[in-house]
Scaffold this motif. Structure first.
Motif, mmCIF file in Angstrom:
data_model
loop_
_atom_site.group_PDB
_atom_site.id
_atom_site.type_symbol
_atom_site.label_atom_id
_atom_site.label_comp_id
_atom_site.label_asym_id
_atom_site.label_seq_id
_atom_site.Cartn_x
_atom_site.Cartn_y
_atom_site.Cartn_z
ATOM 1 N N ARG A 77 41.737 55.604 31.917
ATOM 2 C CA ARG A 77 41.586 54.843 30.672
ATOM 3 C C ARG A 77 40.116 54.477 30.416
ATOM 4 N NH1 ARG A 77 44.854 52.129 26.934
ATOM 5 N NH2 ARG A 77 46.299 53.717 27.691
ATOM 6 N N ILE A 78 39.392 54.074 31.460
ATOM 7 C CA ILE A 78 38.000 53.647 31.260
ATOM 8 C C ILE A 78 37.008 54.764 31.590
ATOM 9 C CG2 ILE A 78 38.585 51.226 31.667
ATOM 10 C CD1 ILE A 78 37.286 51.455 34.432
ATOM 11 N N ASN A 79 37.541 55.961 31.858
ATOM 12 C CA ASN A 79 36.699 57.129 32.130
ATOM 13 C C ASN A 79 35.697 56.827 33.249
ATOM 14 O OD1 ASN A 79 35.755 59.761 31.755
ATOM 15 N ND2 ASN A 79 34.177 59.093 30.308
ATOM 16 N N SER A 80 36.194 56.263 34.324
ATOM 17 C CA SER A 80 35.328 55.873 35.444
ATOM 18 C C SER A 80 35.245 56.993 36.464
ATOM 19 C CB SER A 80 35.869 54.606 36.113
ATOM 20 O OG SER A 80 35.044 54.229 37.195
ATOM 21 N N SER A 81 34.032 57.311 36.881
ATOM 22 C CA SER A 81 33.845 58.341 37.910
ATOM 23 C C SER A 81 33.556 57.722 39.269
ATOM 24 C CB SER A 81 32.703 59.277 37.523
ATOM 25 O OG SER A 81 31.497 58.555 37.327
ATOM 26 N N ASP A 82 33.178 56.436 39.278
ATOM 27 C CA ASP A 82 32.803 55.746 40.510
ATOM 28 C C ASP A 82 33.775 54.613 40.808
ATOM 29 O OD1 ASP A 82 30.629 57.419 40.440
ATOM 30 O OD2 ASP A 82 29.211 55.897 39.753
ATOM 31 N N VAL A 83 34.307 54.613 42.035
ATOM 32 C CA VAL A 83 35.260 53.582 42.456
ATOM 33 C C VAL A 83 34.758 52.968 43.762
ATOM 34 C CG1 VAL A 83 37.660 53.064 43.030
ATOM 35 C CG2 VAL A 83 37.136 54.919 41.428
ATOM 36 N N TYR A 84 34.721 51.653 43.810
ATOM 37 C CA TYR A 84 34.277 50.940 45.008
ATOM 38 C C TYR A 84 35.406 50.054 45.530
ATOM 39 C CZ TYR A 84 29.544 52.251 43.567
ATOM 40 O OH TYR A 84 28.425 52.959 43.211
ATOM 41 N N VAL A 85 35.487 49.948 46.843
ATOM 42 C CA VAL A 85 36.471 49.067 47.464
ATOM 43 C C VAL A 85 35.808 47.725 47.756
ATOM 44 C CG1 VAL A 85 37.973 48.690 49.456
ATOM 45 C CG2 VAL A 85 37.687 51.002 48.533
ATOM 46 N N SER A 86 36.445 46.657 47.355
ATOM 47 C CA SER A 86 35.978 45.314 47.710
ATOM 48 C C SER A 86 36.978 44.666 48.659
ATOM 49 C CB SER A 86 35.827 44.433 46.471
ATOM 50 O OG SER A 86 35.512 43.097 46.851
ATOM 51 N N CYS A 87 36.478 44.207 49.795
ATOM 52 C CA CYS A 87 37.340 43.479 50.748
ATOM 53 C C CYS A 87 37.322 41.988 50.473
ATOM 54 C CB CYS A 87 36.878 43.760 52.176
ATOM 55 S SG CYS A 87 37.255 45.430 52.707
ATOM 56 N N THR A 88 36.613 41.588 49.450
ATOM 57 C CA THR A 88 36.587 40.177 49.065
ATOM 58 C C THR A 88 37.249 40.037 47.705
ATOM 59 O OG1 THR A 88 34.391 40.464 48.094
ATOM 60 C CG2 THR A 88 34.495 39.670 50.363
ATOM 61 N N GLY A 89 37.914 38.912 47.524
ATOM 62 C CA GLY A 89 38.627 38.693 46.278
ATOM 63 C C GLY A 89 38.924 37.230 46.086
ATOM 64 N N MET A 90 40.182 36.926 45.774
ATOM 65 C CA MET A 90 40.539 35.573 45.402
ATOM 66 C C MET A 90 40.256 34.552 46.496
ATOM 67 S SD MET A 90 44.167 34.007 44.176
ATOM 68 C CE MET A 90 44.669 33.737 45.863
ATOM 69 N N ARG A 91 40.626 34.862 47.743
ATOM 70 C CA ARG A 91 40.426 33.900 48.821
ATOM 71 C C ARG A 91 38.946 33.584 49.008
ATOM 72 N NH1 ARG A 91 44.411 37.198 50.169
ATOM 73 N NH2 ARG A 91 43.062 38.682 51.254
ATOM 74 N N GLU A 92 38.104 34.626 48.973
ATOM 75 C CA GLU A 92 36.663 34.398 49.105
ATOM 76 C C GLU A 92 36.115 33.630 47.912
ATOM 77 O OE1 GLU A 92 37.848 37.337 51.961
ATOM 78 O OE2 GLU A 92 38.203 37.226 49.791
ATOM 79 N N GLY A 93 36.675 33.903 46.716
ATOM 80 C CA GLY A 93 36.256 33.145 45.542
ATOM 81 C C GLY A 93 36.522 31.659 45.706
ATOM 82 N N ILE A 94 37.669 31.328 46.277
ATOM 83 C CA ILE A 94 38.004 29.916 46.550
ATOM 84 C C ILE A 94 37.041 29.339 47.578
ATOM 85 C CG2 ILE A 94 39.756 28.401 47.568
ATOM 86 C CD1 ILE A 94 41.873 30.289 46.334
ATOM 87 N N ILE A 95 36.749 30.116 48.617
ATOM 88 C CA ILE A 95 35.824 29.659 49.659
ATOM 89 C C ILE A 95 34.442 29.400 49.070
ATOM 90 C CG2 ILE A 95 34.609 30.334 51.776
ATOM 91 C CD1 ILE A 95 37.176 31.972 52.480
ATOM 92 N N PHE A 96 33.935 30.326 48.258
ATOM 93 C CA PHE A 96 32.602 30.163 47.676
ATOM 94 C C PHE A 96 32.540 28.919 46.799
ATOM 95 C CE2 PHE A 96 32.096 35.041 47.937
ATOM 96 C CZ PHE A 96 31.589 34.936 49.218
ATOM 97 N N GLU A 97 33.582 28.701 46.006
ATOM 98 C CA GLU A 97 33.603 27.512 45.150
ATOM 99 C C GLU A 97 33.604 26.240 45.981
ATOM 100 O OE1 GLU A 97 35.969 27.112 41.264
ATOM 101 O OE2 GLU A 97 37.165 25.970 42.713
ATOM 102 N N HIS A 98 34.293 26.277 47.135
ATOM 103 C CA HIS A 98 34.342 25.115 48.029
ATOM 104 C C HIS A 98 32.973 24.859 48.655
ATOM 105 C CE1 HIS A 98 36.671 22.240 50.490
ATOM 106 N NE2 HIS A 98 35.813 22.547 51.449
ATOM 107 N N ILE A 99 32.273 25.943 49.052
ATOM 108 C CA ILE A 99 30.962 25.813 49.677
ATOM 109 C C ILE A 99 29.929 25.304 48.679
ATOM 110 C CG2 ILE A 99 29.036 27.118 50.706
ATOM 111 C CD1 ILE A 99 31.151 29.024 51.863
ATOM 112 N N ASP A 100 29.918 25.905 47.494
ATOM 113 C CA ASP A 100 28.925 25.564 46.475
ATOM 114 C C ASP A 100 29.586 25.624 45.094
ATOM 115 O OD1 ASP A 100 26.809 25.226 44.774
ATOM 116 O OD2 ASP A 100 25.643 26.947 45.478
#
Length: 502
Positions: free
Chosen positions: A280-303
């Protein structure tokens, strides 16, 4: 130091991560538990979560709470995601969980979930624009960002578990089933007008399904680094995995190297969603992220500021965190980095490298001694291992590997024999660069041998067959100069010049 636990009750998996929060502002994830509760699996037609699923969730949360009690963790952030948003027995489930465990689950909205996913990704990946896709068991979160700021987001009401059940994808499938699921997903994407205007942006995949695709490809290619985060995949590679899995029954999927048996039955649905968005978005490059919602919560808690504006420099944010959690002598590391950068800039005529390599020098300089956290002897080897396997963000795999070799170079050359092991990632030209930058880190560390900042600066002159380095010192620097001169032969191999230090 404080300890924090983040509990994420998802549609498919319930997880808990335990984080050490250090007084200097750094953090480190020290434990994780997960259980495939599959809370919304076999949900009734009138959207009732079945009692046995609720009991399984309660048992899991009681187990998590025992671990928290044993580790004296009182700061717990428990969140509930897509699993219960559409459940008719939502209120009774929350009450039953609280009565049995004392854990008061916070039900996130789809927008909140997507924002936390974005925060987890954007603070750990150096990508200016893209589309984030988090595939859960019951929902898909999409976040479109430009200039590292959110432009559009959506939470779609389907996931790996719901798709698998709706289209009967648990085992062997027929072509018409795949046609039906692809048509269904395309129709869901049609409901997002902003998605129609996106093209040629990278796709960043979050969640276990994306991690599994990456692992399958790494196994197939015999990839030399066992690193999931920031692993790069082409559109063609993901599609080949999809086409291959379509032909397999459940037993066949469970034999795929790199695929978790827990995900074998829902893997096809995940791939259908991934490839549909890629197309759909005609993307040729795909990256894997091992960080997501839990890390987002952690970052918000830290700063809390990170919830307002992401870190402007992912690599620096990561370097500060790693330096802090390993209690490194930050002042010494900064001096080594400064001196190495100064020599790099003054020797451009010899190395002819662009400024982009300053990131590798900065990374190697700031982390070159973290291996001492394990043991002083052979700490260059420990440094290499920790940089490869730790949470070092902001570099692609090639740059991360090169920076790790450059950092290890500061002590001995013996790790050169490991270059061949990573021949699928670095080549001869990269090795030449490692040697050129590694010897600068080695000399710079010698210049701060007493770790007291005696040498405050250097000036380099290229004269004939020699490089003359003049030191600016606040006291007697004979030890530092003597130690730096031991790198003369290595310097000559790298630059073809004699090293003279005054």
């Amino acid at each position: 130091m404080k300890k924090l636990a983040v509990i994420d009750v998802g549609s498919n998996t319930t997880r808990m991560v335990v984080v050490n929060l250090y007084d200097n502002g750094s953090y480190r994830i020290v434990d994780e538990l997960k259980e495939p509760v599959r809370l919304i699996s076999d949900m009734t037609q009138d959207n009732i979560i079945r009692p046995r699923r609720i009991q399984q969730l309660i048992k899991t949360l009681q187990m998590f709470k025992r671990l928290c009690t044993a580790n004296e963790i009182t700061d717990i952030i428990p969140v509930l995601t897509a699993a219960v948003r559409r459940a008719a027995n939502q209120r009774s489930l929350l009450d039953e969980v609280y009565a049995a465990t004392g854990i008061n689950l916070t039900l996130l909205t789809g927008e909140q979930e997507a924002i936390y996913v974005y925060q987890g990704v954007i603070n750990t990946m150096d990508i200016d624009a893209g589309v984030i896709m988090d595939i859960g068991g019951g929902t898909v979160e999409l976040v479109h960002f430009e200039k590292r700021q959110v432009k559009n987001l959506a939470c779609l009401p389907f996931g790996t578990v719901t798709l698998t059940e709706q289209f009967g994808l648990h085992d062997k499938v027929q072509p018409e089933q795949m046609d039906a699921i692809e048509e269904f997903i395309a129709a869901q994407f049609d409901e997002l007008p902003w998605l129609q205007n996106i093209s040629n942006l990278p796709l960043i995949g979050v969640g276990g399904s994306f991690r599994n695709v990456g692992k399958v490809l790494r196994k197939k290619k015999k990839y030399s680094l066992d690193i999931a985060h920031n692993y790069f995949m082409t559109e063609k590679e993901v599609n080949l995995v999809y086409e291959g899995v379509k032909k397999l029954d459940l037993d066949g999927r469970m034999k795929i190297k790199g695929l978790s048996n827990e995900r074998a039955d829902i893997f096809l649905a995940a791939l259908a969603a991934m490839t549909s968005l890629i197309k759909r978005i005609n993307s040729s490059d795909v990256y894997v992220s091992c960080t997501g919602m839990r890390e987002g919560i952690i970052f918000e808690h830290i700063d809390p500021q990170l919830a307002v504006k992401p870190t402007p420099n992912v690599l620096d944010f990561s370097l500060r965190n790693l330096s802090g959690q390993y209690n490194e002598n930050v002042e010494h590391a900064e001096r080594v980095t400064q001196l190495a950068v100064s020599m790099f800039e003054q020797l451009r005529q010899l190395h002819k490298l662009p400024n982009s390599y300053l990131r590798l020098i900065r990374t190697a300089g700031m982390l070159h001694d973290i291996g001492q956290r394990i043991k002083y002897y052979d700490h260059h080897k420990h440094t290499f291992y920790m940089m490869i396997n730790g949470n070092l963000y902001g570099l692609n795999h090639r740059d991360r590997l090169m920076a790790s070799f450059i950092a290890a170079f500061h002590r001995k050359e013996e790790m050169k024999k490991d270059y061949i092991k990573y021949g699928d990632i670095i080549n001869g030209a990269d090795i030449d660069i490692i040697n050129k930058l590694g010897v600068l880190i080695r000399i710079a560390e010698s210049f701060d041998r007493c770790m007291s900042g005696v040498i405050t600066g250097v000036s380099c002159d290229i004269l004939g067959d020699s490089v003359i380095v003049k030191t600016a010192a606040t006291a007697d620097a004979s030890l530092e100069i003597k130690d730096a001169l031991t790198s003369g032969n290595i310097f000559k191999k790298a630059y073809g010049k004699n090293l003279v230090i005054l």
